[in-house]
Design an enzyme around this catalytic site. Structure first.
Site, PDB file in Angstrom:
ATOM      1  CG  ASP A 389     -76.540  15.669  97.729  1.00 25.44           C
ATOM      2  OD1 ASP A 389     -76.686  16.855  98.048  1.00 25.44           O
ATOM      3  OD2 ASP A 389     -77.250  14.749  98.157  1.00 25.44           O
ATOM      4  CG  ASP A 398     -65.055  14.391 111.108  1.00 26.79           C
ATOM      5  OD1 ASP A 398     -63.968  14.886 111.460  1.00 26.79           O
ATOM      6  OD2 ASP A 398     -66.021  14.264 111.879  1.00 26.79           O
ATOM      7  CG  HIS A 422     -78.550  18.170 100.901  1.00 24.28           C
ATOM      8  ND1 HIS A 422     -78.414  17.014 100.162  1.00 24.28           N
ATOM      9  CD2 HIS A 422     -79.748  18.066 101.540  1.00 24.28           C
ATOM     10  CE1 HIS A 422     -79.474  16.253 100.338  1.00 24.28           C
ATOM     11  NE2 HIS A 422     -80.303  16.860 101.174  1.00 24.28           N
ATOM     12  CB  VAL A 436     -69.800  12.678 113.017  1.00 19.43           C
ATOM     13  CG1 VAL A 436     -70.269  13.769 113.936  1.00 19.43           C
ATOM     14  CG2 VAL A 436     -69.273  13.258 111.716  1.00 19.43           C
ATOM     15  CB  ALA A 527     -87.238   6.845  95.197  1.00 17.37           C
ATOM     16  CB  SER A 598     -81.968  14.210 102.181  1.00 24.18           C
ATOM     17  OG  SER A 598     -82.361  14.732 100.951  1.00 24.18           O
TER      18      SER A 598
END
Length: 746
Positions: A389, A398, A422, A436, A527, A598
């Site tokens: 990415d 985190d 991203h 999170v 994909a 994404s």
């Protein structure tokens, strides 16, 4: 992939009446108009209303017309003129097309006896007569269409002037004819879901007609042998989808070439290189795919296949080099490098997150996918996921405990720090463990930076994939992953990307990729490549739906939550995007809301990590994810949602297992699923109307050979599924097997 914010628009409805779309102003004479003299009257035809029309429709011709006239159709598929009966109306005449008329483009003629000043006694206008589908029905895989406008004989269907084709989801087929109805048998690879049908006759198309192709299903339970005293844990599984068609077009770098060639074929002394490729060469990079068990045709040659990327100053220089390269000995192919994009790197302003202390409460997708419950069994410990990415922010509290060393192919250095956000967001959805949480908070992440801002090339992506899989001999990756997440894509097919994906899969590494954000009915690459776990997006949080940006289509495997930045379904004042780790102002550690396929892909990567950590074999990962998914849309696998919503049930321990199978008349499994821990099952995606036999069998040693001696198996029970229905079955009683009725799980 993360969609750009878009305005919602309303598509105008196409009515039957074209009105003045056919505006014919035909002057019957050009002389001076007399006073009271019929011979001097100028007659005109100004419009034909209700075009295009189907056989049996009533139309109206407007204009300045004589009181007495005759109407006829001529040409098109008509062997002889066809008389029509006119009815006078204000400003024109009305007439009805015969119900038996064939579709096409006949000409309407209006004639009268009294000539005008120019000697003309007729006016004419072309008509568009389209076929009409009035009904459709399915009997098994056979499709029947009733309606009007097509020939009544098989010979007429193939005649040049009335050539008839049936269109199913954009593909045209020659139909048969049975009792006036068009007939077509759907292929076995046809996915369940909504079919869009049209009939073409003589180049004229009917209005679209929709029909649902639904599977059957059965649910029931399994009874253990008396005194067994055990409950067999299970994970679900499903079958393969059909083949994936390549998609033409897509964005390409016109000044960059990727050459596929035999190793050593492009090695030239420096003084000859400029002459070989021409002026303007700015950068050159190469990679070699060695055989190492690969299954590609080029890799089977033993020496492997090489790819060289040549980047020029201008597209013209690249084109000149391409002409020099084609036909050169050892060159196997030349293509322009494809552009791979994230499509966006930030959510719209309504998605700004405040305050971060409320972060965990905003992760509404976690309980909807059953992930907190799965963490009681495993959190993904021992599984490594590569995130290819924009890199990952190493200082994020985190994520820091989850990160392993990575590499930066955007800048060609070992520091894959994120500057766009991203990749940090994607990595957090997989393995965050702080304010999170990711889907697999115990998994480790290897960041691979291939994108600096919002795009890269297919060649650079291939480099990152090969490095992550440990296939880069110059820069070895000491932390080889079991999974690779790809929240990026391109609509352009790339041979170097396809070969890299094939090489990675040959190493036993699973790839999870975003389906794309263009809202199209096909998948982006990678994909769309064979074997890749393609993921589309859902939105929530109150009720699941597919947001308009989400791609879907052939090859889709699973769905997961990707959110909708333009919605607030629960009315809490925060948009329904997904919360994860992100970059704050100044590139510091923060949290953010983003949406797109994404975001859906890393959730599936996290679920896959839980499955692997629970003992699922890598070669059973795809069917295990499919079988533990929650069915969505129409009953069974479909091209909108794949096998359904990925869930934490994939983390259920893998052995021993009991399976429920539907066997065909040849004794081979048509479909199968795993029996749940409470010994219940639901088996969907069954062909309606086909006689099957239900069998329950166990696999104690994980070799996929069920009902071996000492294992368990039930007697077969006949069953015929019904389309769109889930039927109940009496419990299947397991008994100790003697090995005489083994079933092999494909």
């Amino acid at each position: 992939m993360e969609p750009y914010p878009r305005r919602r628009t309303r598509t105008p409805t196409l009515g039957l009446v074209s009105g003045l779309a056919l505006l014919l102003l035909l002057a019957a004479c050009g002389g001076e108009e007399g006073e009271g003299d019929p011979a001097s009257q100028t007659y005109t035809l100004t419009a034909v209303e209700s075009l295009p029309a189907a056989p049996g429709d009533t139309l109206t011709a407007y204009g300045t017309l004589p009181q007495s006239l005759t109407l006829s159709l001529e040409g098109g598929a008509l062997a002889a003129p066809l008389a029509l009966t006119p009815t006078p109306v204000q400003g024109g005449v009305r007439f009805t097309l015969p119900a038996t008329l064939l579709a096409g483009q006949p000409t309407l003629y209006l004639r009268w006896e009294q000539p005008d000043a120019q000697g003309k006694t007729s006016l004419s206008a072309p008509l568009a007569v389209v076929p009409r589908v009035e009904g459709a029905a399915l009997s098994g895989r056979t499709l029947y269409l009733s309606g009007r406008g097509w020939p009544a004989t098989p010979e007429g269907l193939e005649a040049a002037e009335t050539l008839t084709r049936l269109e199913v989801d954009g593909l045209q087929h020659p139909p048969g004819l049975e009792g006036g109805r068009l007939v077509h048998t759907l292929p076995e690879s046809q996915g369940y879901g909504r079919l869009t049908l049209r009939v073409w006759v003589a180049g004229q198309a009917s209005a679209p007609y929709s029909l649902d192709l639904e599977a059957g299903a059965v649910k029931g339970s399994v009874a253990l042998p008396a005194g067994a005293g055990q409950r067999l844990p299970a994970t679900g599984t499903g079958g393969e989808t059909g083949s994936r068609a390549g998609r033409p077009g897509g964005e390409r770098q016109m000044n960059a070439l990727v050459v596929r060639h035999e190793p050593g074929a492009l090695e030239l002394p420096g003084r000859l290189e400029a002459r070989a490729w021409g002026p303007g060469l700015r950068r050159r990079a190469g990679l070699v795919l060695r055989p190492r068990g690969g299954r590609g045709q080029d890799q089977d040659r033993g020496r492997g296949v090489a790819f060289t990327r040549l980047e020029f100053a201008t597209p013209a220089q690249a084109e000149a080099a391409r002409r020099r390269l084609e036909g050169r000995p050892g060159v196997l192919g030349v293509e322009h490098d494809a552009v791979v994009r994230l499509e966006a790197v930030a959510a719209q302003a309504a998605c700004a997150l405040t305050p971060p202390e409320a972060a965990l409460e905003r992760q509404w997708h976690l309980p909807l996918m059953g992930l907190p419950a799965a963490w009681g069994r495993t959190r993904g410990e021992g599984v490594v996921v590569a995130v290819v990415d924009t890199g990952v922010l190493p200082e994020h509290p985190d994520l820091a405990p989850s990160l392993l060393p990575g590499y930066d192919f955007a800048d060609d250095d070992p520091d894959p720090a994120d500057t766009a956000g991203h990749g940090t967001h994607v990595a957090g959805l997989i393995a965050a463990q702080g304010k999170v949480r990711g889907a697999a908070p115990g998994a480790k992440v290897v960041p691979v930076r291939v994108i600096a801002e919002d795009s890269t090339s297919a060649f650079t992506l291939a480099q990152g994939l090969l490095w992550a899989a440990g296939l880069d001999p110059e820069r070895p990756n000491p932390n080889r992953p079991q999974l690779i997440n790809l929240s990026l894509g391109t609509e352009a097919y790339s041979e170097v990307l396809a070969q890299a994906v094939q090489a990675v899969r040959a190493e036993g590494i699973a790839l999870v990729a975003a389906a794309g954000n263009s809202g199209r009915r096909f998948l982006s690459y990678p994909a769309a490549l064979p074997g890749v776990i393609a993921v589309t997006a859902l939105a929530g949080p109150r009720s699941a739906y597919q947001p308009p940006y989400a791609n879907r289509g052939e090859g889709l495997w699973l769905s997961a939550y990707g959110g909708d930045p333009g919605a607030d379904q629960d009315g809490d004042g925060v948009c329904d995007a997904l919360l994860s780790t992100d970059l704050a102002a100044g590139g510091q550690a923060g949290y953010g809301l983003r949406a797109g396929t994404s975001m859906a892909a890393p959730l599936v990567s996290g679920v896959a990590a839980l499955a692997l950590a629970s003992g699922t074999r890598p070669d059973l990962l795809r069917p295990t994810l499919a079988g533990t998914a929650a069915d969505l849309g129409v009953l069974g696998y479909d091209l909108d949602f794949g096998h359904g919503l990925a869930t934490g049930r994939a983390a259920t321990p893998g052995t021993p297992r009991t399976y429920l199978l539907a066997l065909g008349d040849d004794g081979r499994p048509v479909a199968w699923t795993l029996v749940q821990p409470d010994l219940s099952y639901t088996l969907s995606n069954l062909p309606a109307g086909q006689p099957l036999a239900l069998v329950a069998a166990s696999d104690a040693d994980g070799d996929r050979r069920l009902g071996e001696a000492g294992e368990l198996i039930s007697a077969p029970r006949p069953f015929t599924p019904r389309a769109g229905e889930t039927l109940g079955a009496e419990p299947l009683a397991l008994e100790v097997a003697d090995g005489g009725r083994e079933v092999y799980l494909f």
